[in-house]
Design a protein around this motif. Structure first.
Motif, PDB file in Angstrom:
ATOM      1  N   HIS A  52       0.629  -1.431  -0.060  1.00  0.00           N
ATOM      2  CA  HIS A  52       0.063   0.120   0.294  1.00  0.00           C
ATOM      3  C   HIS A  52       0.478   1.199  -0.006  1.00  0.00           C
ATOM      4  N   PRO A  53       1.825   1.291   0.820  1.00  0.00           N
ATOM      5  CA  PRO A  53       2.608   3.027   0.943  1.00  0.00           C
ATOM      6  C   PRO A  53       3.808   3.182  -0.352  1.00  0.00           C
ATOM      7  N   ILE A  54       3.979   1.626  -1.180  1.00  0.00           N
ATOM      8  CA  ILE A  54       4.700   1.707  -2.175  1.00  0.00           C
ATOM      9  C   ILE A  54       3.454   2.518  -3.354  1.00  0.00           C
ATOM     10  N   ILE A  55       2.337   2.095  -3.006  1.00  0.00           N
ATOM     11  CA  ILE A  55       1.501   2.215  -4.727  1.00  0.00           C
ATOM     12  C   ILE A  55       0.692   3.765  -3.872  1.00  0.00           C
ATOM     13  N   THR A  56       0.367   3.671  -2.662  1.00  0.00           N
ATOM     14  CA  THR A  56       0.215   4.761  -2.968  1.00  0.00           C
ATOM     15  C   THR A  56       1.657   6.006  -3.274  1.00  0.00           C
ATOM     16  N   ASN A  57       2.817   6.170  -2.620  1.00  0.00           N
ATOM     17  CA  ASN A  57       4.130   6.626  -3.470  1.00  0.00           C
ATOM     18  C   ASN A  57       4.153   7.603  -4.571  1.00  0.00           C
ATOM     19  N   PHE A  58       3.607   5.949  -5.483  1.00  0.00           N
ATOM     20  CA  PHE A  58       3.820   5.591  -7.027  1.00  0.00           C
ATOM     21  C   PHE A  58       2.728   7.128  -7.472  1.00  0.00           C
ATOM     22  N   THR A  60       0.897   9.129  -5.949  1.00  0.00           N
ATOM     23  CA  THR A  60       0.721  10.322  -5.241  1.00  0.00           C
ATOM     24  C   THR A  60       2.419  11.201  -6.249  1.00  0.00           C
ATOM     25  N   LYS A  61       3.317  10.663  -6.416  1.00  0.00           N
ATOM     26  CA  LYS A  61       4.395  10.682  -7.107  1.00  0.00           C
ATOM     27  C   LYS A  61       5.062  11.880  -6.421  1.00  0.00           C
ATOM     28  N   SER A  62       4.980  11.226  -4.969  1.00  0.00           N
ATOM     29  CA  SER A  62       6.134  12.167  -3.906  1.00  0.00           C
ATOM     30  C   SER A  62       6.436  10.339  -2.635  1.00  0.00           C
ATOM     31  N   SER A  63       7.756  10.996  -2.120  1.00  0.00           N
ATOM     32  CA  SER A  63       7.822  10.203  -1.164  1.00  0.00           C
ATOM     33  C   SER A  63       7.768  10.830   0.174  1.00  0.00           C
ATOM     34  N   HIS A  64       7.387  11.441   0.093  1.00  0.00           N
ATOM     35  CA  HIS A  64       7.317  12.281   1.483  1.00  0.00           C
ATOM     36  C   HIS A  64       7.107  11.610   2.799  1.00  0.00           C
TER      37      HIS A  64
END
Length: 77
Positions: A52-58, A60-64
């Protein structure tokens, strides 16, 4: 091919074929099988938890939300 761990230790317990083939390890007794099972389940749970975090970061194009300490620990392992 070199002798497996069980043969070197003089144990006659038959190795699990897929563990020996893919991991190069021999599970010589029930304790080895239990230990391997818990370790394998731990890796699977950790991997599923990170989807889930990997998909979310991908998306949103963010690694915040990614911790630098996490990345260093992940690479070090």
């Amino acid at each position: 091919m070199s002798q497996s761990y069980c043969m070197k230790e003089g144990k006659s317990y038959a190795c699990m074929g897929w563990v020996e083939k893919y991991f190069g390890d021999c599970l010589c007794n029930i304790k080895d099988e239990i230990s391997f099972g818990f370790g394998f389940m731990s890796l699977i749970c950790w991997g599923v938890g990170e989807i889930h975090p990997i998909i979310t970061n991908f998306c949103t194009k963010s690694s915040h939300g990614v911790s630098l300490a996490f990345l260093f620990t992940w690479v070090a392992m």
